[in-house]
Design a protein around this motif. Structure first.
Motif, PDB file in Angstrom:
ATOM      1  N   VAL A 139      -0.851  29.482  18.490  1.00  0.00           N
ATOM      2  CA  VAL A 139      -1.275  28.259  17.825  1.00  0.00           C
ATOM      3  C   VAL A 139      -1.931  27.348  18.857  1.00  0.00           C
ATOM      4  CG1 VAL A 139      -0.410  26.069  16.889  1.00  0.00           C
ATOM      5  CG2 VAL A 139       0.281  28.218  15.840  1.00  0.00           C
ATOM      6  N   GLN A 140      -3.068  26.776  18.480  1.00  0.00           N
ATOM      7  CA  GLN A 140      -3.743  25.764  19.286  1.00  0.00           C
ATOM      8  C   GLN A 140      -3.926  24.519  18.439  1.00  0.00           C
ATOM      9  OE1 GLN A 140      -7.011  28.811  20.522  1.00  0.00           O
ATOM     10  NE2 GLN A 140      -7.270  27.041  21.840  1.00  0.00           N
ATOM     11  N   ARG A 141      -3.596  23.365  18.993  1.00  0.00           N
ATOM     12  CA  ARG A 141      -3.798  22.106  18.307  1.00  0.00           C
ATOM     13  C   ARG A 141      -4.208  21.045  19.327  1.00  0.00           C
ATOM     14  NH1 ARG A 141      -3.182  25.093  14.574  1.00  0.00           N
ATOM     15  NH2 ARG A 141      -2.145  24.704  12.569  1.00  0.00           N
ATOM     16  N   TYR A 142      -5.101  20.137  18.925  1.00  0.00           N
ATOM     17  CA  TYR A 142      -5.468  19.037  19.809  1.00  0.00           C
ATOM     18  C   TYR A 142      -4.260  18.159  20.108  1.00  0.00           C
ATOM     19  CZ  TYR A 142     -10.425  20.127  19.311  1.00  0.00           C
ATOM     20  OH  TYR A 142     -11.635  20.747  19.349  1.00  0.00           O
ATOM     21  N   ILE A 143      -3.389  17.967  19.125  1.00  0.00           N
ATOM     22  CA  ILE A 143      -2.187  17.159  19.349  1.00  0.00           C
ATOM     23  C   ILE A 143      -1.331  17.792  20.442  1.00  0.00           C
ATOM     24  CG2 ILE A 143      -0.004  16.390  18.317  1.00  0.00           C
ATOM     25  CD1 ILE A 143      -1.591  16.221  15.632  1.00  0.00           C
ATOM     26  N   ALA A 144      -1.146  19.114  20.378  1.00  0.00           N
ATOM     27  CA  ALA A 144      -0.353  19.806  21.393  1.00  0.00           C
ATOM     28  C   ALA A 144      -1.021  19.713  22.760  1.00  0.00           C
ATOM     29  CB  ALA A 144      -0.156  21.268  20.995  1.00  0.00           C
ATOM     30  N   ASP A 145      -2.340  19.880  22.783  1.00  0.00           N
ATOM     31  CA  ASP A 145      -3.081  19.856  24.041  1.00  0.00           C
ATOM     32  C   ASP A 145      -3.051  18.467  24.664  1.00  0.00           C
ATOM     33  OD1 ASP A 145      -4.887  20.114  26.131  1.00  0.00           O
ATOM     34  OD2 ASP A 145      -6.604  20.618  24.879  1.00  0.00           O
ATOM     35  N   LEU A 146      -3.420  17.454  23.910  1.00  0.00           N
ATOM     36  CA  LEU A 146      -3.651  16.128  24.471  1.00  0.00           C
ATOM     37  C   LEU A 146      -2.399  15.259  24.541  1.00  0.00           C
ATOM     38  CD1 LEU A 146      -7.041  15.559  22.660  1.00  0.00           C
ATOM     39  CD2 LEU A 146      -6.722  16.070  25.079  1.00  0.00           C
ATOM     40  N   SER A 147      -1.454  15.489  23.661  1.00  0.00           N
ATOM     41  CA  SER A 147      -0.223  14.690  23.674  1.00  0.00           C
ATOM     42  C   SER A 147       0.944  15.418  24.324  1.00  0.00           C
ATOM     43  CB  SER A 147       0.172  14.293  22.247  1.00  0.00           C
ATOM     44  OG  SER A 147      -0.733  13.358  21.721  1.00  0.00           O
ATOM     45  N   MET A 148       0.969  16.751  24.211  1.00  0.00           N
ATOM     46  CA  MET A 148       2.131  17.524  24.643  1.00  0.00           C
ATOM     47  C   MET A 148       1.842  18.438  25.821  1.00  0.00           C
ATOM     48  SD  MET A 148       3.507  18.473  20.831  1.00  0.00           S
ATOM     49  CE  MET A 148       3.969  17.171  19.680  1.00  0.00           C
ATOM     50  N   ALA A 149       0.666  18.288  26.447  1.00  0.00           N
ATOM     51  CA  ALA A 149       0.306  19.063  27.637  1.00  0.00           C
ATOM     52  C   ALA A 149       0.448  20.569  27.408  1.00  0.00           C
ATOM     53  CB  ALA A 149       1.154  18.630  28.835  1.00  0.00           C
ATOM     54  N   THR A 150       0.041  21.014  26.225  1.00  0.00           N
ATOM     55  CA  THR A 150       0.195  22.410  25.848  1.00  0.00           C
ATOM     56  C   THR A 150      -1.134  22.961  25.343  1.00  0.00           C
ATOM     57  OG1 THR A 150       2.548  22.176  25.306  1.00  0.00           O
ATOM     58  CG2 THR A 150       1.365  23.990  24.255  1.00  0.00           C
ATOM     59  N   ASP A 151      -1.744  23.840  26.129  1.00  0.00           N
ATOM     60  CA  ASP A 151      -3.013  24.443  25.721  1.00  0.00           C
ATOM     61  C   ASP A 151      -2.819  25.423  24.565  1.00  0.00           C
ATOM     62  OD1 ASP A 151      -4.895  23.287  27.584  1.00  0.00           O
ATOM     63  OD2 ASP A 151      -3.886  24.442  29.149  1.00  0.00           O
ATOM     64  N   ILE A 152      -1.789  26.251  24.686  1.00  0.00           N
ATOM     65  CA  ILE A 152      -1.499  27.229  23.634  1.00  0.00           C
ATOM     66  C   ILE A 152       0.006  27.390  23.468  1.00  0.00           C
ATOM     67  CG2 ILE A 152      -3.609  28.614  23.641  1.00  0.00           C
ATOM     68  CD1 ILE A 152      -2.319  30.523  25.607  1.00  0.00           C
ATOM     69  N   ILE A 153       0.396  27.658  22.236  1.00  0.00           N
ATOM     70  CA  ILE A 153       1.782  27.979  21.904  1.00  0.00           C
ATOM     71  C   ILE A 153       1.791  29.460  21.556  1.00  0.00           C
ATOM     72  CG2 ILE A 153       3.735  27.460  20.404  1.00  0.00           C
ATOM     73  CD1 ILE A 153       2.244  24.761  19.783  1.00  0.00           C
ATOM     74  N   VAL A 154       2.600  30.234  22.261  1.00  0.00           N
ATOM     75  CA  VAL A 154       2.543  31.696  22.168  1.00  0.00           C
ATOM     76  C   VAL A 154       3.898  32.275  21.808  1.00  0.00           C
ATOM     77  CG1 VAL A 154       2.153  33.828  23.478  1.00  0.00           C
ATOM     78  CG2 VAL A 154       0.646  31.863  23.825  1.00  0.00           C
ATOM     79  N   SER A 155       3.865  33.290  20.958  1.00  0.00           N
ATOM     80  CA  SER A 155       5.060  34.090  20.701  1.00  0.00           C
ATOM     81  C   SER A 155       4.672  35.553  20.812  1.00  0.00           C
ATOM     82  CB  SER A 155       5.630  33.810  19.315  1.00  0.00           C
ATOM     83  OG  SER A 155       6.702  34.694  19.040  1.00  0.00           O
TER      84      SER A 155
END
Length: 230
Positions: A139-155
């Motif tokens: 999963v990629q989200r701008y909220i995750a990238d810009l607010s949560m310092a997360t480029d990608i969420i991986v499983s």
């Protein structure tokens, strides 16, 4: 979606959310105030603003559908999602709705000013496609990238996804970025994370990133915020 369609959709979602989830309505109203005076042509000339708006509209639609269900049915619907989407809609997205986001006003301004550029978008796209080809989910989200310092969420094979930050800043200079990343994950109560610094001049660095991401998705323990350098 065209600019007028985006604006109209935002307004209708605010109205719908006002009777289902006041926190979502508040966030959407804040976003609506941010863009309502931007002319349609100007809005479409800002691709990252437009993409973010389309993304938040899509998430809001899913969220409202979930929250319109009885609790048991909502849980069944969440459990039917892929692990990364379940983590997004079941944990991170509601966290963002329910908490004050200290970075939101900063990156909204940067997006509107054209100061945001996804220089690593192609790399992240390649990595995401490869992970999915190996049977994982992303999963990629701008909220995750810009607010949560997360480029990608991986499983990979685990049901507990891993939040990952990628950077090409060398290990010698990235300590401050790592510390900010760590604090950000703790703020959002993200239970584990991988901070991976890579050197694009290294042969086969993309495959090395993919292997490291998949391995840590499976094996990194809760409470560990790992910094690795390629």
């Amino acid at each position: 979606m065209q600019a007028n369609e985006i604006k109209n959709r935002l307004k209708s979602l605010i109205e719908e959310a006002s009777t289902i989830d006041s926190n979502l309505a508040q966030k959407l109203e804040e976003i609506n105030r941010w863009v309502k005076n931007v002319k349609p042509g100007s809005l479409m000339a800002k691709p990252f603003v437009s993409l973010f708006l389309q993304q938040i509209i899509a998430d809001a639609i899913v969220w409202l559908r979930l929250k319109s269900l009885p609790y048991e049915e909502e849980q069944l619907a969440l459990n039917a999602l892929k692990p990364t989407l379940k983590y997004w809609y079941g944990y991170l997205f509601p966290k963002w709705l329910n908490q004050k986001d200290p970075k939101f006003y900063i990156w909204k301004r940067k997006l509107m000013a054209g100061e945001f550029s996804q220089q690593d978008a192609k790399l992240i796209g390649t990595i995401s496609s490869s992970i999915e080809n190996f049977g994982g989910t992303v999963v990629q989200r701008y909220i995750a990238d810009l607010s949560m310092a997360t480029d990608i969420i991986v499983s990979s094979s685990q049901t507990k996804p891993l939040c990952i930050q990628l950077t090409s800043i060398s290990a010698k200079f990235n300590q401050e970025k790592f510390e900010d990343w760590h604090k950000t994950l703790l703020f959002w109560e993200i239970e584990r994370g991988l901070f991976l610094s890579y050197n694009p001049s290294i042969t086969d660095f993309i495959n090395q990133i993919i292997n490291i991401v998949l391995d840590n998705s499976d094996n990194l323990k809760i409470g560990i915020y790992l910094k690795l350098n390629l």
